[in-house]
Design a protein around this motif. Structure first.
Motif, short mmCIF file in Angstrom:
data_model
loop_
_atom_site.label_atom_id
_atom_site.label_comp_id
_atom_site.label_asym_id
_atom_site.label_seq_id
_atom_site.Cartn_x
_atom_site.Cartn_y
_atom_site.Cartn_z
N VAL A 159 0.83 -1.21 0.00
CA VAL A 159 0.00 0.00 0.00
C VAL A 159 0.86 1.26 0.00
CG1 VAL A 159 -1.75 1.30 1.28
CG2 VAL A 159 -1.92 -1.20 1.11
N ALA A 160 1.85 1.30 0.87
CA ALA A 160 2.69 2.49 0.95
C ALA A 160 3.50 2.67 -0.33
CB ALA A 160 3.61 2.38 2.16
N GLY A 161 4.05 1.58 -0.83
CA GLY A 161 4.84 1.66 -2.06
C GLY A 161 4.01 2.10 -3.24
N LEU A 162 2.77 1.58 -3.33
CA LEU A 162 1.88 1.96 -4.43
C LEU A 162 1.51 3.43 -4.34
CD1 LEU A 162 0.16 1.25 -6.88
CD2 LEU A 162 -1.64 0.51 -5.31
N ALA A 163 1.25 3.92 -3.13
CA ALA A 163 0.91 5.33 -2.95
C ALA A 163 2.05 6.23 -3.42
CB ALA A 163 0.57 5.62 -1.49
N LEU A 164 3.27 5.85 -3.11
CA LEU A 164 4.43 6.63 -3.56
C LEU A 164 4.56 6.59 -5.08
CD1 LEU A 164 7.12 5.65 -0.89
CD2 LEU A 164 6.08 7.91 -1.22
N ALA A 165 4.36 5.41 -5.68
CA ALA A 165 4.47 5.27 -7.13
C ALA A 165 3.40 6.10 -7.84
CB ALA A 165 4.37 3.81 -7.53
N GLU A 166 2.18 6.08 -7.30
CA GLU A 166 1.10 6.84 -7.92
C GLU A 166 1.34 8.34 -7.77
OE1 GLU A 166 -2.63 3.72 -7.80
OE2 GLU A 166 -2.52 5.25 -6.25
N ALA A 167 1.86 8.77 -6.62
CA ALA A 167 2.16 10.19 -6.44
C ALA A 167 3.23 10.65 -7.42
CB ALA A 167 2.59 10.45 -5.00
N GLU A 168 4.24 9.82 -7.65
CA GLU A 168 5.29 10.15 -8.61
C GLU A 168 4.73 10.19 -10.03
OE1 GLU A 168 8.55 11.42 -10.35
OE2 GLU A 168 8.22 11.31 -8.17
N ALA A 169 3.84 9.24 -10.34
CA ALA A 169 3.20 9.25 -11.66
C ALA A 169 2.37 10.51 -11.84
CB ALA A 169 2.32 8.00 -11.82
N ALA A 170 1.65 10.91 -10.82
CA ALA A 170 0.84 12.13 -10.89
C ALA A 170 1.73 13.35 -11.14
CB ALA A 170 0.04 12.31 -9.61
N ARG A 171 2.87 13.42 -10.43
CA ARG A 171 3.78 14.56 -10.64
C ARG A 171 4.27 14.60 -12.09
NH1 ARG A 171 5.29 13.48 -5.25
NH2 ARG A 171 6.82 11.91 -5.88
#
Length: 373
Positions: free
Chosen positions: A78-90
């Motif tokens: 969950v934490a890793g996915l949240a970080l990956a999605e935030a980076e994708a959004a940026r």
């Protein structure tokens, strides 16, 4: 500004190639995240959501271009996915001229920051459930996932947050019929709308891999409106334009796509096609509760008539997007119909220019480069 806007919009085309764990209601293939986003936005429109909620839905899965779909029945970091999605959004939203505004909408959706975001999340979580339960012959393992989701998963909250929807899903799970009333009619309409995902268009995805379908085209157009709304003329309500574009091609469920550059008695805009589309609109919107169906039919007719500022801008985007798809995919759709620059100038130019002269000026430069190069 337009170069940047189209860099973002063309990157967004890749969402059409992200496969989800869910399947179309006829079980013919996996659903992709672009057509899912269109269907969820249509759900929101039908269920009375705000323009802000619909805008969130148009953007909500764009991060899957980088991260892929994450099926709810599988374990995740969950934490890793949240970080990956935030980076994708940026990365993705930095491409857009007003990327900060779009990124804020995405973050609000993710965080359920307000009532609009709560509704948007509800629609995103409800659509896959009813897509399974209202299929003619749903896959048993998908039914099991839905049962777990409603019992102990993220959709368990529907029992208190959306009791009417929860009861309808439970009735279908038990092998019964939907309770009567407006919700049953809305769900029937939304299930019928799934068929738009199977209507293939003349133009192709930007990577040339396959033909675009009319559901993902409708999503892409709505995203165009969200990103390019600043180009609209005075008096244009961009939220209303988005709603027009979400429903404008539903008639193709019955009629099929009629390519803009086709010829003959069944050509685009012919009397025969117009009559068939009008009959399809009456049938499809007639599935809804009477007042709502009438309002959507009127909105569709307004788009077709191109006589109001909202419809003029909507039509401009509807003419622009296929031209951009062709420009960025080497003109594959144009080759099939022997399209020339004069054809595009005559069949696309007046509509785009009427909705936004700046948009036509930008597009025409690209057209000259393609056809004269």
């Amino acid at each position: 500004m337009l170069d940047e806007a189209f860099a973002f919009l063309c990157e967004a085309d890749r969402l059409k190639s992200v496969e989800r764990a869910s399947v179309l209601m006829d079980l013919s293939r996996p659903e992709n995240s672009a057509e899912h986003s269109w269907h969820v936005a249509l759900w929101a429109m039908v269920m009375g959501a705000s323009d802000r909620a619909i805008a969130m839905i148009l953007l909500h899965d764009l991060v899957e271009i980088d991260t892929g779909d994450q099926p709810i029945h599988l374990e995740h970091d969950v934490a890793g996915l949240a970080l990956a999605e935030a980076e994708a959004a940026r990365r993705l939203f930095s491409l857009a001229p007003e990327g900060g505004r779009l990124a804020a909408l995405w973050r609000d959706f993710e965080g359920r920051a307000d009532a609009c975001a709560v509704v948007a999340k509800r629609m995103d979580h409800a659509q896959p459930i009813f897509q399974v339960l209202m299929a003619e012959d749903p896959l048993p393992d998908h039914v099991a996932i839905v049962r777990d989701n409603l019992g102990t998963g993220r959709a368990a909250r529907f029992e208190t947050e959306w009791p009417e929807g929860w009861a309808a899903a439970q009735a279908l799970l038990a092998g019964g019929a939907l309770p009567g009333g407006d919700l049953a009619q809305r769900l029937a309409f939304l299930a019928e709308a799934d068929a738009l995902k199977r209507v293939l268009r003349a133009n192709r995805l930007l990577d040339g891999s396959r033909r675009e379908n009319s559901a993902e085209h409708s999503w892409h157009l709505a995203l165009y409106a969200l990103v390019l709304g600043g180009l609209a003329g005075p008096g244009v309500d961009v939220g209303r334009v988005i709603r027009m574009l979400l429903i404008h091609d539903l008639v193709e469920i019955d009629v099929g796509d009629v390519p803009l550059h086709s010829a003959g008695g069944q050509a685009h805009g012919s009397a025969a096609v117009q009559a068939a589309e009008a009959a399809a609109a009456r049938r499809i919107f007639g599935l809804l509760p009477e007042a709502q169906g009438r309002a959507m039919l009127d909105l569709w007719r307004e788009f077709e008539a191109v006589a109001t500022p909202d419809a003029v801008f909507a039509k401009a985007l509807d003419r622009c997007q296929p031209a951009v798809q062709n420009l960025r995919s080497g003109g594959a759709g144009w080759v099939e119909y022997a399209v020339t620059l004069a054809h595009v100038e005559g069949r696309v130019g007046p509509w785009v220019r009427a909705g936004s002269p700046a948009l036509w000026e930008w597009l025409y430069r690209g057209l000259r480069g393609h056809f004269d190069g």
